[in-house]
Scaffold this active site. Structure first.
Site, mmCIF file in Angstrom:
data_model
loop_
_atom_site.group_PDB
_atom_site.id
_atom_site.type_symbol
_atom_site.label_atom_id
_atom_site.label_comp_id
_atom_site.label_asym_id
_atom_site.label_seq_id
_atom_site.Cartn_x
_atom_site.Cartn_y
_atom_site.Cartn_z
ATOM 1 N N HIS A 1 -0.994 13.280 -28.007
ATOM 2 C CA HIS A 1 -1.347 11.939 -27.847
ATOM 3 C C HIS A 1 -1.955 11.256 -28.759
ATOM 4 C CE1 HIS A 1 -0.879 13.025 -23.386
ATOM 5 N NE2 HIS A 1 0.273 12.320 -23.616
ATOM 6 N N GLU B 1 9.552 19.571 -24.201
ATOM 7 C CA GLU B 1 8.953 19.452 -22.833
ATOM 8 C C GLU B 1 9.696 20.938 -22.400
ATOM 9 O OE1 GLU B 1 6.457 18.472 -21.750
ATOM 10 O OE2 GLU B 1 6.287 16.102 -22.556
ATOM 11 N N HIS C 1 7.724 10.843 -27.706
ATOM 12 C CA HIS C 1 6.902 11.641 -27.281
ATOM 13 C C HIS C 1 6.982 13.352 -27.483
ATOM 14 C CE1 HIS C 1 3.677 12.846 -24.074
ATOM 15 N NE2 HIS C 1 4.775 13.778 -23.499
ATOM 16 N N LYS D 1 7.378 23.468 -12.977
ATOM 17 C CA LYS D 1 6.456 22.267 -12.735
ATOM 18 C C LYS D 1 6.042 22.094 -11.141
ATOM 19 C CE LYS D 1 5.047 17.732 -13.436
ATOM 20 N NZ LYS D 1 4.956 16.448 -14.187
ATOM 21 N N ARG E 1 0.802 -1.186 -0.081
ATOM 22 C CA ARG E 1 0.019 0.143 0.004
ATOM 23 C C ARG E 1 0.813 1.255 -0.040
ATOM 24 N NH1 ARG E 1 -2.824 -2.996 3.872
ATOM 25 N NH2 ARG E 1 -4.561 -4.158 2.883
ATOM 26 N N HIS F 1 -0.065 18.484 -25.863
ATOM 27 C CA HIS F 1 -0.303 17.079 -25.639
ATOM 28 C C HIS F 1 -1.514 16.517 -26.196
ATOM 29 C CE1 HIS F 1 3.301 17.825 -23.177
ATOM 30 N NE2 HIS F 1 3.219 16.438 -22.764
ATOM 31 N N ASN G 1 -0.345 20.208 -20.056
ATOM 32 C CA ASN G 1 -0.717 19.314 -21.293
ATOM 33 C C ASN G 1 -0.785 19.972 -22.606
ATOM 34 O OD1 ASN G 1 -0.918 17.221 -19.719
ATOM 35 N ND2 ASN G 1 -3.433 17.474 -19.330
ATOM 36 N N GLU H 1 -4.761 17.193 -10.434
ATOM 37 C CA GLU H 1 -4.911 17.543 -11.702
ATOM 38 C C GLU H 1 -6.548 17.914 -11.960
ATOM 39 O OE1 GLU H 1 -3.084 15.880 -15.157
ATOM 40 O OE2 GLU H 1 -4.595 16.650 -16.523
ATOM 41 N N ARG I 1 -3.153 21.907 -13.143
ATOM 42 C CA ARG I 1 -1.952 21.048 -13.676
ATOM 43 C C ARG I 1 -2.206 20.776 -15.119
ATOM 44 N NH1 ARG I 1 0.767 16.120 -10.340
ATOM 45 N NH2 ARG I 1 1.824 15.188 -11.972
ATOM 46 N N LYS J 1 2.897 11.406 -10.649
ATOM 47 C CA LYS J 1 1.903 10.631 -11.641
ATOM 48 C C LYS J 1 2.607 9.383 -11.915
ATOM 49 C CE LYS J 1 -0.847 13.910 -13.958
ATOM 50 N NZ LYS J 1 -1.396 14.342 -15.423
HETATM 51 N N1 GLY Z 1 3.119 14.974 -17.355
HETATM 52 C C1 GLY Z 1 1.939 15.914 -16.899
HETATM 53 C C2 GLY Z 1 1.883 16.046 -15.470
HETATM 54 O O1 GLY Z 1 2.662 15.424 -14.740
HETATM 55 O O2 GLY Z 1 0.731 16.506 -15.077
#
Ligand code: GLY
Length: 363
Positions: free
Chosen positions: A249, A182, A262, A224, A118, A245, A242, A234, A238, A140
């Site tokens: 994507h 990026e 990417h 960031k 956990r 993106h 994107n 998010e 956040r 993430k």
């Molecule tokens: N890579 C996008 C984020 O971390 O929200």
């Protein structure tokens, strides 16, 4: 060396950035007594032994688990294997996973750290530019399913991020350039000063000049960190990360995963989003052109015609819409009003989107 703090109250942590042999020493002060270093076959060969020795030198019982390099390893089968290795290595709630590698390893090993017992400690040691400025920060984690990328995952913040810029010296050129997409993104969404800096020093950045890299990576991490601290899960801001993106994507999917890196897909996505921004948010055309010229100077694609002349807007739109539906969301865009200032959650008329696609470059 620079340190950037991610302010998340009881989950706050530091990002250490530099070319310093002392990088990574801070884990010793976190009470971790046992660690499993998870890496891919390429990175382990270069840095696995050194990290094992570093941890052992700090009285941490360290061992290593290696998965095959490539996105194919980012799945639940590998998670099960790694959890088995965590048991074999005697990892308990006071132990940590060390994610040593690029974005794939950070997501995969981060997920194992978030799920095993956990949730145990996680040290992110990004070795690619993309992972240093983006995926290793913000918690993430996740793996892919046959139905789509990153469909299973958890938010699990690391205890620390160690970005040793020396590892960029061994990064293949195409991957390094892809990571620069990026970096440019941060200039567009959060800091026109970074955009100016990258623009005026693109040649030195391509030569991977250490001092410049340290400054640029640290400034990206600051943006960031600030965004993540405002909106960890998010639910709002956040989404700014994107930028480029949504189309990116869709392109990765439509071109076939693995064909483009990417950052290459995001580069085209940013040119596209700038076109939509010119039409919908009053971004001066000159700013869109500056972005396109900078991406070209770095060696990134700004259009799809060269790679896939037959790709039609309707197919790309269908790929993007299907992905959003699966995630229970509708198609929304991050748009820019001026360099350094972006807005999220924007809608755009179909006609504008189709015209922006038609205006993409041929390179
Ligand atoms: N890579 C996008 C984020 O971390 O929200």
């Amino acid at each position: 060396m620079r340190i950037v703090r991610v302010n998340l109250e009881e989950r706050a942590y530091d990002i250490h950035i530099g070319m310093d042999a002392a990088l990574g020493e801070a884990i010793a002060g976190q009470g971790v007594s046992r660690a499993l270093i998870v890496s891919d076959s390429n990175v382990d060969r270069l840095y696995g032994e050194a990290w094992e020795a570093k941890l052992r030198g700090r009285r941490i019982a360290a061992s290593r688990a290696v998965v095959p390099a490539g996105e194919e390893s980012k799945n639940l089968r590998t998670v099960e294997e790694l959890c088995g290795k965590a048991v074999d290595a005697g990892l308990d709630r006071g132990s940590a996973i060390v994610a040593l590698g690029g974005g794939m390893i950070g997501d995969l090993a981060g997920f194992v750290a978030g799920a095993y017992m956990r949730g145990i400690g996680l040290l992110q040691v990004p070795t690619s530019l993309l992972a240093m400025v983006d995926s290793s920060i913000g918690g993430k984690t996740g793996v892919n399913l046959a139905a789509g990328k990153n469909l299973v995952g958890v938010f699990h913040q690391p205890m620390e991020v160690v970005a040793d810029l020396r590892t960029l010296g061994t990064l293949p050129e195409r991957e390094y350039v892809s990571g620069l997409a990026e970096v440019v993104k941060y200039g567009v969404i959060g800091d026109a000063g970074i955009f100016d800096l990258i623009e005026s020093s693109a040649a030195r950045l391509l030569k991977r000049e250490p001092g410049l890299l340290e400054e640029v990576v640290a400034r990206c991490c600051e943006i960031k960190a600030e965004i993540v601290a405002t909106d960890e899960r998010e639910s709002g801001a956040r989404a700014l990360l994107n930028f480029g993106h949504t189309l990116g994507h869709g392109l990765e999917k439509a071109l076939g995963y693995g064909r483009w890196l990417h950052g290459e897909a995001v580069s085209v996505g940013m040119v596209f989003a700038a076109e939509v921004s010119i039409a919908c948010r009053g971004l001066p055309r000159e700013c869109g052109e500056r972005l396109r010229r900078l991406l070209e100077a770095i060696g990134l694609p700004t259009g799809v015609a060269a790679a896939r002349p037959e790709l039609r807007w309707s197919d790309l739109r269908a790929a993007m819409t299907a992905d959003k539906k699966r995630r229970g969301a509708s198609l929304r865009w991050v748009l820019v009003e001026r360099l350094g200032s972006a807005v999220f959650g924007c809608e755009a008329p179909d006609r504008v989107l189709a015209e922006a696609f038609a205006r993409l470059g041929t390179t």
